[in-house]
Scaffold this active site. Structure first.
Site, short mmCIF file in Angstrom:
data_model
loop_
_atom_site.label_atom_id
_atom_site.label_comp_id
_atom_site.label_asym_id
_atom_site.label_seq_id
_atom_site.Cartn_x
_atom_site.Cartn_y
_atom_site.Cartn_z
N LYS A 23 29.88 -18.74 -33.97
CA LYS A 23 28.58 -19.23 -33.49
C LYS A 23 27.57 -18.09 -33.35
CE LYS A 23 27.97 -19.86 -28.86
NZ LYS A 23 26.77 -19.23 -28.27
N ASN A 24 27.98 -17.02 -32.65
CA ASN A 24 27.01 -15.98 -32.33
C ASN A 24 26.65 -15.11 -33.54
OD1 ASN A 24 26.80 -16.92 -29.77
ND2 ASN A 24 28.14 -15.38 -28.85
N ARG A 95 18.84 -19.67 -26.22
CA ARG A 95 18.12 -18.41 -26.28
C ARG A 95 18.32 -17.64 -27.58
NH1 ARG A 95 17.80 -15.68 -21.92
NH2 ARG A 95 17.67 -13.73 -23.00
N CYS A 119 19.14 -17.51 -17.47
CA CYS A 119 19.99 -18.69 -17.57
C CYS A 119 21.05 -18.60 -16.48
CB CYS A 119 20.59 -18.85 -18.97
SG CYS A 119 21.95 -17.76 -19.28
N ARG A 124 19.02 -12.03 -17.99
CA ARG A 124 18.92 -11.96 -19.45
C ARG A 124 17.52 -11.55 -19.91
NH1 ARG A 124 22.76 -16.23 -22.28
NH2 ARG A 124 22.89 -14.51 -23.74
N ILE A 126 14.42 -9.39 -21.84
CA ILE A 126 14.13 -9.15 -23.27
C ILE A 126 13.31 -7.88 -23.45
CG2 ILE A 126 14.35 -11.52 -24.17
CD1 ILE A 126 10.98 -10.94 -23.75
N ASP A 127 13.29 -7.02 -22.43
CA ASP A 127 12.44 -5.82 -22.51
C ASP A 127 12.81 -4.89 -23.66
OD1 ASP A 127 14.75 -5.64 -20.90
OD2 ASP A 127 14.05 -3.85 -19.88
N ASP A 310 32.46 -12.61 -22.92
CA ASP A 310 32.61 -14.04 -23.24
C ASP A 310 34.05 -14.53 -23.07
OD1 ASP A 310 29.94 -13.98 -23.80
OD2 ASP A 310 30.17 -13.95 -25.97
N ARG A 402 28.72 -26.70 -27.06
CA ARG A 402 27.80 -25.71 -27.66
C ARG A 402 28.55 -24.66 -28.47
NH1 ARG A 402 23.28 -23.36 -23.81
NH2 ARG A 402 22.91 -22.36 -25.78
C1 EPZ Z 1 24.86 -12.14 -26.90
O1 EPZ Z 1 23.85 -12.39 -25.93
C2 EPZ Z 1 25.70 -13.38 -26.99
N1 EPZ Z 1 24.86 -14.51 -27.37
C3 EPZ Z 1 26.36 -13.67 -25.64
O2 EPZ Z 1 27.23 -14.78 -25.81
C4 EPZ Z 1 27.20 -12.46 -25.24
O3 EPZ Z 1 27.69 -12.69 -23.94
C5 EPZ Z 1 26.33 -11.20 -25.24
O4 EPZ Z 1 25.69 -11.03 -26.53
C6 EPZ Z 1 27.11 -9.94 -24.93
O5 EPZ Z 1 28.17 -9.80 -25.84
C7 EPZ Z 1 24.55 -14.71 -28.62
O6 EPZ Z 1 24.87 -13.92 -29.51
C8 EPZ Z 1 23.80 -15.93 -28.95
P1 EPZ Z 1 22.71 -8.77 -24.69
P2 EPZ Z 1 22.59 -11.42 -25.77
O7 EPZ Z 1 21.31 -8.64 -25.18
O8 EPZ Z 1 22.20 -10.92 -27.10
C9 EPZ Z 1 20.73 -7.12 -20.60
C10 EPZ Z 1 28.15 -16.89 -25.27
O9 EPZ Z 1 28.79 -17.34 -24.29
N2 EPZ Z 1 19.50 -6.95 -21.40
O10 EPZ Z 1 23.73 -7.82 -25.22
O11 EPZ Z 1 21.58 -12.12 -24.96
C11 EPZ Z 1 20.97 -8.62 -20.34
O12 EPZ Z 1 20.25 -9.08 -19.23
C12 EPZ Z 1 26.95 -16.00 -25.07
O13 EPZ Z 1 28.42 -17.19 -26.44
C13 EPZ Z 1 18.40 -6.32 -20.84
O14 EPZ Z 1 18.42 -5.85 -19.70
O15 EPZ Z 1 23.25 -10.25 -24.92
C14 EPZ Z 1 22.46 -8.69 -20.18
O16 EPZ Z 1 22.78 -8.43 -18.83
C15 EPZ Z 1 26.52 -15.86 -23.65
N3 EPZ Z 1 17.27 -6.22 -21.60
C16 EPZ Z 1 23.00 -7.53 -21.05
O17 EPZ Z 1 21.84 -6.68 -21.31
C17 EPZ Z 1 17.19 -6.69 -22.87
O18 EPZ Z 1 16.13 -6.59 -23.51
C18 EPZ Z 1 23.61 -7.95 -22.36
O19 EPZ Z 1 22.67 -8.70 -23.11
C19 EPZ Z 1 18.33 -7.33 -23.43
C20 EPZ Z 1 19.48 -7.43 -22.67
#
Ligand code: EPZ
Length: 440
Positions: A23-24, A95, A119, A124, A126-127, A310, A402
């Site tokens: 999926k991811n 997202r 969420c 989460r 996006i900075d 995950d 999902r």
């Molecule tokens: C991906 O999310 C996956 N989702 C998540 O899977 C997975 O848990 C995660 O990567 C970590 O492996 C998809 O691929 C669709 P991150 P993502 O950006 O990209 C912080 C599932 O259950 N952060 O690596 O959103 C953020 O808040 C899902 O399948 C910032 O601070 O993960 C988080 O605490 C859930 N600023 C951490 O980093 C940013 O700009 C990791 O987020 C971006 C992230």
């Protein structure tokens, strides 16, 4: 109609299971397909609610999308895009659709994409996405709940990520494909899904190296250099890990097919410490079995190649029935222990202390009525229900749907006693009462 699972637990899972496409990974390949002013084809696409949402997002931008769930393939023709706006109604549902930001900016040099917001599992932010795209030359403002990005042109640069964010690495990587010159992403995410995206972008005619390490280099190419491709996405390591957890929790024995074992190295290492037997049968299959005793282990979730967040919740259910005390530390999300309350209702002994969960193994769990609060918390309840004594009812299945393709069929194939039934009036009344209790 809303549905629930009825699971009669306590049966050792046995047999073989085929893992679906990731999926991811696939969601990001679909977004990246917007870079191409032509059609491309993605294979090994799982039939999931999230994929359907991404189909709607791409269609809303003007792409023609043919999603063939029987053939497990998707054809995306983004020759003509009619919009650069991904609306709140769609982005707020999932997202991962935020990844169209990098693709639209790369291809059209403008994009308006709804902010996904936090969420249930965490803030989460996006900075890092914004910082990276700005470094490439985009002007970005946030207005009315949307990220509005414009650029005369994108120019390659070095972007350092404060933490190896999967989503930020993907958005920057996709946008940089059509930038002028080279972009280096330093402290990049190293997840297998990142490597898959890089391979897909290269198959389209991009020039990406270093994916799977902490430094990714993207040498910009021209739009005319991109071309159609047929690409097969990687297997879902999280789906595989969830079924492995279920087999171990029930002290069963099974063969997991269509996986890349190397994607699960950290998980396999913990399973060995837990006393499970793992056999790598061939490059795409492993056999797993577990005797009576599961040892307690400590787990710290980390970016890849560390233990994946995950799989933290499904493994909590396994450790809930292990011998001794395990400590699970969640270092990625602020709020990813939402399964604890429900596991406690099933007899688990888990105490949360900040970002640590102390799991004292019990002899067995008992069936109860429980609700899935998010996708992986739902997976944790499935694992718990399968090894529990008696019947467990799991509601709010849309979370599980999902991310797990044909989960009931796959578990039945392993000998689980699981049914999906429609929610009755009584269930709805019970849910309303439970909601009130949660609100208070
Ligand atoms: C991906 O999310 C996956 N989702 C998540 O899977 C997975 O848990 C995660 O990567 C970590 O492996 C998809 O691929 C669709 P991150 P993502 O950006 O990209 C912080 C599932 O259950 N952060 O690596 O959103 C953020 O808040 C899902 O399948 C910032 O601070 O993960 C988080 O605490 C859930 N600023 C951490 O980093 C940013 O700009 C990791 O987020 C971006 C992230």
């Amino acid at each position: 109609m809303d549905q629930k699972f009825l699971i009669n637990g306590g049966k050792k899972l046995k047999g073989e299971i085929n893992i679906s496409g990731a999926k991811n990974a696939v969601l990001k390949l679909m977004a990246a397909a917007l870079l191409l002013d032509d059609a491309c084809e993605i294979h090994n696409v799982p039939e999931l609610a999230d994929v359907q949402i991404m189909v709607e997002v791409l269609r809303s931008l003007g792409a023609k999308v043919d999603y063939d769930t029987d053939e497990k393939k998707i054809i995306i023709d983004a020759t003509t895009l009619t919009s650069v706006e991904a609306c709140y109604e769609l982005v707020s549902k999932m997202r991962a659709s935020f990844t169209v930001l990098g693709a639209l900016l790369g291809r059209c040099k403008e994009a308006k994409v709804a902010l996904p917001g936090g969420c249930s599992i965490g803030e989460r932010r996006i900075d890092f996405h914004i910082k990276g795209l700005e470094a490439l030359g985009a002007q970005i403002k946030i207005e009315g709940g949307y990220v509005i990005a414009k650029a005369k042109k994108l120019v390659g640069t070095t972007v350092y990520l404060d933490r190896p964010s999967v989503g930020a690495t993907e958005n920057i990587m996709i946008a940089a494909i059509l930038a002028e010159g080279s972009t280096i992403i330093s402290n990049a995410a190293q997840e297998p899904e990142i490597v898959d995206l890089a391979n897909f972008l290269n198959a389209l005619g991009g020039d990406v190296t270093g994916a799977g390490t902490s430094e990714i280099i993207i040498n910009g190419v021209k739009q005319k250099d991109l071309h159609p491709t047929i690409y097969t996405t990687i297997p879902d390591r999280i789906e595989a890990g969830t079924y492995i957890a279920a087999i171990v929790a029930t002290r069963g024995k099974g063969i997991i097919r269509n996986i890349f074992p190397s994607h699960l190295s950290a998980v396999i290492s913990k399973l060995t410490d837990m006393g499970a037997n793992i056999n790598i049968l061939d490059p795409f299959s492993i056999e797993i079995s577990c005797g009576k005793i599961i040892n307690a282990v400590n787990i710290v979730t980390q970016p890849h190649p560390g233990f994946p967040t995950d799989l933290q919740s499904p493994f909590m259910s396994v450790l809930a029935v292990a011998e001794g005390i395990s400590v699970i530390t969640e270092s990625i999300y602020e709020n990813r222990f939402r399964q604890i309350g429900e596991l406690t209702r099933m007899g688990a002994n888990v105490q949360q202390e900040g970002n640590r969960a102390i799991v004292k193994g019990v002899k067995s769990l008992t069936g109860a009525q429980v609700r899935a609060s998010d996708l992986r918390a739902g997976a944790s309840l499935l694992v718990a229900a399968l090894c529990a004594e008696g019947t467990t009812e799991i509601t709010d299945l849309y979370h599980i749907d999902r991310g797990y393709e044909k989960v009931m069929e796959k578990l039945s194939g392993l000998g689980a006693d699981i049914q999906r039934v429609n929610i009755t009036e009584n269930d709805i009344n019970a849910k309303l009462i439970a909601d009130e209790i949660h609100v208070i």
